[in-house]
Enzyme design. Structure first.
Site, PDB file in Angstrom:
ATOM      1  N   GLY D 148       0.830  -1.195   0.000  1.00 15.12           N
ATOM      2  CA  GLY D 148       0.000   0.000   0.000  1.00 15.12           C
ATOM      3  C   GLY D 148       0.868   1.250   0.000  1.00 15.12           C
ATOM      4  N   CYS D 149       0.276   2.360  -0.410  1.00 15.73           N
ATOM      5  CA  CYS D 149       1.052   3.595  -0.532  1.00 15.73           C
ATOM      6  C   CYS D 149       1.525   4.089   0.833  1.00 15.73           C
ATOM      7  CB  CYS D 149       0.230   4.663  -1.246  1.00 15.73           C
ATOM      8  SG  CYS D 149      -1.428   4.895  -0.590  1.00 15.73           S
ATOM      9  N   TYR D 150       0.609   4.177   1.790  1.00 11.81           N
ATOM     10  CA  TYR D 150       1.016   4.601   3.136  1.00 11.81           C
ATOM     11  C   TYR D 150       2.021   3.630   3.720  1.00 11.81           C
ATOM     12  CZ  TYR D 150      -2.722   8.108   3.765  1.00 11.81           C
ATOM     13  OH  TYR D 150      -3.521   9.209   3.686  1.00 11.81           O
ATOM     14  N   ALA D 151       1.771   2.343   3.506  1.00  9.88           N
ATOM     15  CA  ALA D 151       2.647   1.323   4.083  1.00  9.88           C
ATOM     16  C   ALA D 151       4.062   1.477   3.542  1.00  9.88           C
ATOM     17  CB  ALA D 151       2.089  -0.063   3.772  1.00  9.88           C
ATOM     18  N   ALA D 153       5.604   4.223   2.396  1.00  7.21           N
ATOM     19  CA  ALA D 153       6.260   5.395   2.981  1.00  7.21           C
ATOM     20  C   ALA D 153       6.640   5.130   4.435  1.00  7.21           C
ATOM     21  CB  ALA D 153       5.347   6.613   2.884  1.00  7.21           C
TER      22      ALA D 153
END
Lengths: 345, 345, 345, 345
Positions: D148-151, D153
């Site tokens: 995932g994108c947040y994951a 970062a």
């Protein structure tokens, strides 16, 4: 090919570097500045950190001329008119992205740029790099004068109408809108975020220095062209120019005929995309690309045609077209190093 | 005065509430919706939480008519043409902010709104609420038809030129730009943030429903007026309209004479501010206010005048002008409840 | 009451003027600048043209002191610490919106502001104007030190937790985000549109001058408070601060209990609005208003409470709170001149 | 290599196409949708007009499996868990950009995605594609589950601290901010321009579905890790994620030591760029690129480390990392098709 870039710390310069970095036939030999010598580029542009490890060097004409095939000037207007001369004298091809070699008529540069022009003998060597309409001359150019951003959007949009005598020559109104990157990298009140954000502002009404550049080229296509009305708006976006242009047709037209005319004019042009009937381009659809997208409307109620022409001002309006011209100058496919999709969203 | 508001859950409705909440002569009696009964307003608008504790009620004509002096319709076009009729029949004054009572000529509403109009007998009772130019009639209006946002910006900007016959009647080009709040509160692809942000888009080219409204009023000022060219751009801002307008003068003009003409025309108008020579208004300078700021340019090279007219579309383009008209209708100073400064930055 | 404003050409100054212009008990006697004398205000702020016709005057202490009841300093930090002293000596009440009178502990101003402080004897006269928590002292203040924008958002959000000993005193993390108007009206690279737009940047990590101001006040509520972690982000918006704050609870909590605690603490505070369970405030919902909206989360998985506190930095974070304090100082209802709705959208 | 893309009409899908279009070892065999068959792609994305002339096809497993080496799923969560199974059964390698194959622990998908998971036997075949930390397994993956994108970062930013036991395992607070493209292409109230613009909003506080994904990976690095505090903010930008992360060090640290630790951890990683002391990354500096830039702060006053990790959510947070993983899976240099500069400004 070895290239040098003078003025890489502005927005046009860094975009040029982005393109040349990936250009299969280019080696970025060196970057130069008159004031910021010995600084690594990433101090100006953190986004290149670890990828482009170039250092700013002083401008040593002999050294650059010896090593490089072409020199790009990504400097503001007023610099290349002096710094480019020794390179020209030595027969080094130069590509100037400023306005210094654009105006061929005596007195015009002074009038619109409020500054002394380059010597006319040099200006007259310059070839105007509107790639789609001047390919033959560009091929052999030693001094390539890259068009202004507004001029590119306006001229590509108007060309078919003027070349083919579709509209009244005194009926042209250009309502142009630009993103803030066009104002350059130096902070001013005009570009201060709280003043620009959530706003749209007018500037240089009827006084923009791209006016004579546009009129000069229009006159080449149609010698009856009258002065144009040209207003410039600052949009709260970073990139993009939209020119919405109006003209009165000479005789009854149809939208189909007009769209066909545009498609024919640009059938061999990779970067000009004519929109279908009822479709108008937005600036975001050319973001980061060298495309110029053109939409055409015809209103029977008023006998006026409306042309919507959009470009990315940093690309087709500056660095992208410069690379396109470089390709043409060196006999490469004009798409070389430019054949990627716009970035969306 | 007791007022009811129908349709308070849109952007125009909530702005009307913001204004009426502070209006010294108004009591907001009730707010109404046909679909969202019994919900507290702050569920739609968290920003009013703890300040405006109104609940949406159903539309009971008898009850409202009994309690209220005036009913505001902040509904989309197509609603008031039916819901307002019983109020009109009962002699309740209505102020409609939609397009339902604007077009006086048979067939026009159908053509431009693609919908059945209100019965003509009602439409003909309506007074067009362009406050600065129709004060006498507004005073006695029972059915006040509040102008469209684009129409307000365009008409206030063009009026002096048409009333005084300054420009060729077939030379009008209007390049209009609007913030996204003008598209209303319902999410669409057109207003989806990643599509609108960093973008400018064209929509309804030559087809916007404010065209006949503008032409109708222009014709009242100057019966020779030809159809106008009118293009609408969506700006990546929330509020604000800028209309950049072009016309060819009939005889040689000077910028000083033109500015004086505008100043004279609007000398008694609190909300119209004429800019000095060389100054053009930006939309942010009218943010949140009822002002219409107008800048004027004259280009001797082309004999064209350029008018830049800016408003806050939710204010002078909708709720603000509605309150201004309300004030006129009730003999109050037109600035009542509107005499605050724009919010900046 | 007659008031003078020193420093009205910044964003806080003009907001103060917007508020005082409509304040029923205030007459704006004069505005002053040390450098820009005799210029009409609308040259700095076109939006006041035709509405506020004030001219900048020099700072003549005698004259101002004679005519005015109170002097507002809307100057950057480092000015009032000198210019305010003669007014204080003459017994004129001053309201300073800068940081010059906030830090009571010797050495702190020097450390965090990198500048010489005002004489301690003056600083010690100052009353910290966190309106909701210091009303008694504000009433009698002669030198009112208006809180910083970040400090206001953070302190109002944390107060109930510290006052009531809910969280571990060494567990506070504040992740703060601010709009660009907080950086003032002078253009810099940091606030240049193309650099700020479509971006979020960190600045003064753990070094912001509001840190000691926050810690000083927290220590008044709870003397065990340890230093806070405080990071500041620049948002691509004009107005608004959001402080997202984290702390570890001392003993098991429930979200209901926490929300009740906040509601009780702020039950008599018109401008603090506690959100219901599961609702978190956004900065836009306080735009242009003096509200501070607070949302509360409690996560059983981590035993951490998260507080979201939002204000308009130019209002409750500066000019709005200054007017609120002015009201308290003069025994007026604290809402006077501030009782309008936020502007939305 | 022939590839098929399922779900190319979303923002991640079109970014994948932008990358694969220029990938030297990829032929885009076909694009597929379950609902929008036979439409040319440019009807969804005008920016590809004239450049990418692909047509949406139905999902015929046999046909795709026969022609393609790998199938990308750029579909929302809940699709690949069914549609990918027959491909997996046939031994076709799949790269899933949704959350469907990320959570290895029974019950977690149901709890956080509120939906039935893929059969566990399939989920357990999946390799988690955090490229920098799982290269060995990615090489042989048949089912690649793209993070995932947040994951991405958060994990890249936290890894060195957890792997090397620098911070207290129960002290992690993640304050994450994302651009709106992360919410996908379907318009909602949340993403309606007038609601999002000039705003910052909290959503899914402590409930975001990337929480278990982050915790699962952190636990692999350090089995003592406690649940994390994780809040998600919607920024008014199109692209970009910034995760500002906080942790308490176990023993006294120095900023130099911490930066060195990060540099060592990532010395062989082309896309992770560690910032020097006192420098923090902004989201714009990775725009359009696959970079993850990380800044590190250490505050002796609080013994807390602050990590700032930025990515382009559509690139390193989705399509870019998918291509990077594809490269690893096929033994190519991980930079293939990704070695261009970020676009700036």
């Amino acid at each position: 090919m070895n290239v040098a870039i003078i003025g890489p710390t502005g927005y046009v310069g860094i975009e040029l570097l982005r393109l040349l970095y990936k250009h299969p036939h280019v080696n970025i030999h060196s970057i130069h500045s008159s004031s910021k010598v010995d600084t690594p580029l990433h101090e100006y542009f953190p986004h290149v950190h670890g990828m482009l490890s170039l250092q700013l060097e002083e401008i040593d004409v002999e050294k650059i001329a010896k090593a490089c095939d072409v020199v790009f000037f990504a400097t503001p207007s007023g610099i290349a008119k002096e710094l480019a001369l020794p390179f020209i004298d030595k027969g080094i091809r130069i590509i100037d992205l400023s306005g210094d070699f654009r105006l061929q008529e005596e007195g015009m540069y002074e009038q619109w740029y409020k500054n002394q022009p380059a010597p006319m003998s040099y200006v007259q060597q310059a070839v105007y790099g509107l790639s789609e309409w001047n390919k033959e001359n560009i091929r052999d150019a030693n001094v390539l004068s890259n068009p202004g951003c507004y001029a590119t959007a306006a001229l590509l949009g108007l060309a078919p109408l003027l070349v083919h005598g579709v509209i009244e020559e005194d009926s042209i109104v250009i309502d142009a809108k630009s993103g803030v990157s066009g104002a350059g990298k130096s902070p001013t009140m005009m570009t201060h975020f709280p003043e620009t954000n959530e706003n749209i502002k007018i500037y240089r009404m009827n006084e923009h220095q791209h006016i004579p550049e546009i009129e000069q080229q229009l006159a080449k296509w149609n010698k009856n062209v009258a002065p144009i009305t040209f207003s410039t708006h600052l949009l709260p976006v970073t990139r993009g120019i939209m020119a919405t242009m109006y003209g009165k047709v000479k005789k009854e037209e149809s939208i189909e005929r007009l769209i066909n005319l545009y498609k024919e004019c640009y059938q061999d042009c990779s970067f000009v995309r004519i929109q279908e009937k009822g479709i108008y381009p937005s600036i975001k659809q050319v973001y980061g690309s060298n495309c110029c997208d053109i939409g055409i409307a015809y209103d029977e109620r008023t006998s006026r045609v409306t042309i919507v022409s959009v470009i990315d001002n940093v690309m087709k309006g500056a660095a992208g077209q410069a690379v396109q011209n470089f390709n043409i100058m060196y006999g490469l496919d004009e798409r070389t190093g430019l054949d990627f999709l716009p970035i969306f969203p």
